[in-house]
Design a protein around this motif. Structure first.
Motif, PDB file in Angstrom:
ATOM      1  N   GLN A 265       1.000  -1.326   0.085  1.00 55.86           N
ATOM      2  CA  GLN A 265      -0.027   0.070   0.082  1.00 55.86           C
ATOM      3  C   GLN A 265       0.912   1.231  -0.210  1.00 55.86           C
TER       4      GLN A 265
ATOM      5  N   ASN B 259      -4.052  -8.526  -6.132  1.00 57.80           N
ATOM      6  CA  ASN B 259      -5.481  -9.288  -6.058  1.00 57.80           C
ATOM      7  C   ASN B 259      -5.556  -9.944  -7.460  1.00 57.80           C
ATOM      8  N   GLN B 260      -4.952  -9.357  -8.406  1.00 58.43           N
ATOM      9  CA  GLN B 260      -5.284  -9.793 -10.011  1.00 58.43           C
ATOM     10  C   GLN B 260      -4.335 -10.842  -9.897  1.00 58.43           C
TER      11      GLN B 260
ATOM     12  N   GLU C  95      -4.628  -3.842  -5.905  1.00 60.20           N
ATOM     13  CA  GLU C  95      -5.394  -4.332  -6.971  1.00 60.20           C
ATOM     14  C   GLU C  95      -4.355  -5.407  -7.896  1.00 60.20           C
ATOM     15  N   PHE C  96      -3.341  -4.900  -7.987  1.00 64.25           N
ATOM     16  CA  PHE C  96      -2.356  -5.746  -8.988  1.00 64.25           C
ATOM     17  C   PHE C  96      -2.199  -7.128  -8.175  1.00 64.25           C
TER      18      PHE C  96
ATOM     19  N   ASN D  65      -3.155   2.036  -3.874  1.00 62.56           N
ATOM     20  CA  ASN D  65      -4.423   0.931  -4.145  1.00 62.56           C
ATOM     21  C   ASN D  65      -4.124   0.247  -5.474  1.00 62.56           C
ATOM     22  N   LYS D  66      -3.239   0.955  -6.277  1.00 65.00           N
ATOM     23  CA  LYS D  66      -2.932   0.085  -7.566  1.00 65.00           C
ATOM     24  C   LYS D  66      -2.222  -1.072  -7.300  1.00 65.00           C
TER      25      LYS D  66
END
Ligand SMILES: Nc1nc2c(ncn2[C@@H]2O[C@H](COP(=O)(O)OP(=O)(O)OP(=O)(O)O)[C@@H](O)[C@H]2O)c(=O)[nH]1
Ligand SMILES: [Mg+2]
Length: 320
Positions: A277, A289-290, A286-287, A282-283
């Motif tokens: 973080q 999680n991807q 997100e990454f 947040n990116k």
């Protein structure tokens, strides 16, 4: 220094640290506080050696409270009692440059409690808080990873203001919030919505009798209000000065520290996410999680430094 360090040196350093040699412990910790990539291999090797045949418990006790409530005085007093009562090894990590416990006589008059330097079962370290959000220092967790393998009971002193306790909760296996006889800021503190966070309360400076009862009842009232149905939360009235209530508290600490600590890897996951973080926002999350999320990532890279190292390279490659 690290480039000239051979595997044998690491072995010796870890061996001596396990024996309780304070200089070696300090050196090991300094290396873990360093985030330069060239330290990575060393850390990996050191953690492997530290975890081999480690019979230390690694139970973290958070001691948090507003400035001046007597955290250092109390930890000093409690530690000395613990040394007498149990055979375990104790470490104190004070997150605050102004901390007043000392590992020796270096701080002279400023020292509230002097710990026996030549006693190898106790180790003291202080760390600046760096104004990091959450009350912990930038490298607090890195230090904790070393202390985990070397000590049975580890006290962490943090200044608790508002949300700070949330973060210490991620490291501490048990958290005490320390209060003192009622003052304006204490009332503010109790309103701040963090009363649910600690596992138990300590009211220090009980020698200041009249005022002490006020906070005891105010605390009990607000606890009843917050958690009317839940089991009773312990409140320990003590005085670091006179020793009142200390034995009772020490016996309680001995009892809780016999429990198993929370998993170190769960703590690593939290601090890994925090790092993602902070570095990528947040990116970054997100990454992560991807590509399968934190659980998946730690299955591939079950070692904290490796998880960080690999993520930074992959993120770098995929970033537009
Ligand atoms: N009357 C009384 N004073 C105490 C007691 N314990 C600590 N003090 C005093 O309270 C002041 C602060 O004590 P510290 O132990 O430095 O408190 P602290 O919470 O560690 O302070 P910071 O690290 O600056 O946040 C000192 O003047 C202590 O002598 C106690 O039980 N009774
Ligand atoms: Mg202090």
């Amino acid at each position: 220094m690290i480039s000239t360090m051979q595997k044998e040196d690491i072995r010796e350093l870890v061996f001596k640290a396990k024996e309780g040699d304070k200089f070696s412990i300090a050196k090991l910790i300094s290396i873990f506080e360093n985030t330069k990539p060239e330290y990575f291999e060393f850390k990996k090797e050191a953690i492997q050696l530290l975890s081999q045949n480690s019979n230390s418990k690694g139970f973290f006790i958070g001691m948090t409270g507003t400035p001046g409530v007597g955290k250092s005085s109390l930890i000093g007093r409690i530690s000395l009692e613990l040394l007498k009562k149990i055979k375990k090894r104790i470490a104190i990590l004070a997150i605050d440059p102004s901390s007043e416990i000392s590992g020796g006589s270096l701080l002279g008059d400023r020292t509230r409690f002097r710990l026996p330097y030549y006693e190898s079962r106790i180790y003291f370290r202080s760390q600046p808080s760096n104004n990091e959000l959450g009350g912990l220092g930038k490298h607090t967790f890195d230090v904790c990873r070393v202390l985990y393998y070397l000590f049975d009971v580890i006290f962490i002193e943090t200044i608790g203001i508002g949300q700070s306790e949330i973060e210490i909760k991620k490291i501490a296996d048990y958290l005490f919030l320390i209060l003192q006889p009622l003052t304006g800021d204490q009332i503010q503190f109790m309103k701040a919505g963090i009363m649910e966070v600690p596992d138990a309360f300590i009211i220090n400076k009980w020698d200041e009798k009249k005022e002490s009862f006020k906070i005891y009842y105010a605390l009990q009232n607000s606890l009843n209000f917050i958690t009317p149905d839940s089991k009773e939360i312990s409140i320990f009235p003590v005085s670091a000065h006179t020793g009142y209530g200390i034995e009772n508290l020490v016996d309680f600490i001995i009892k809780i520290s016999e429990q198993s600590p929370k998993s170190l890897q769960e703590k690593e996951k939290y601090f890994f996410l925090k790092w993602v973080q902070k570095e990528y926002g947040n990116k970054g999350i997100e990454f992560l999680n991807q590509i399968g999320g934190i659980e998946q990532w730690f299955t591939f890279y079950p070692f904290f430094d490796l998880a960080i190292e690999k993520f930074s390279t992959i993120k770098y490659i995929y970033e537009p």
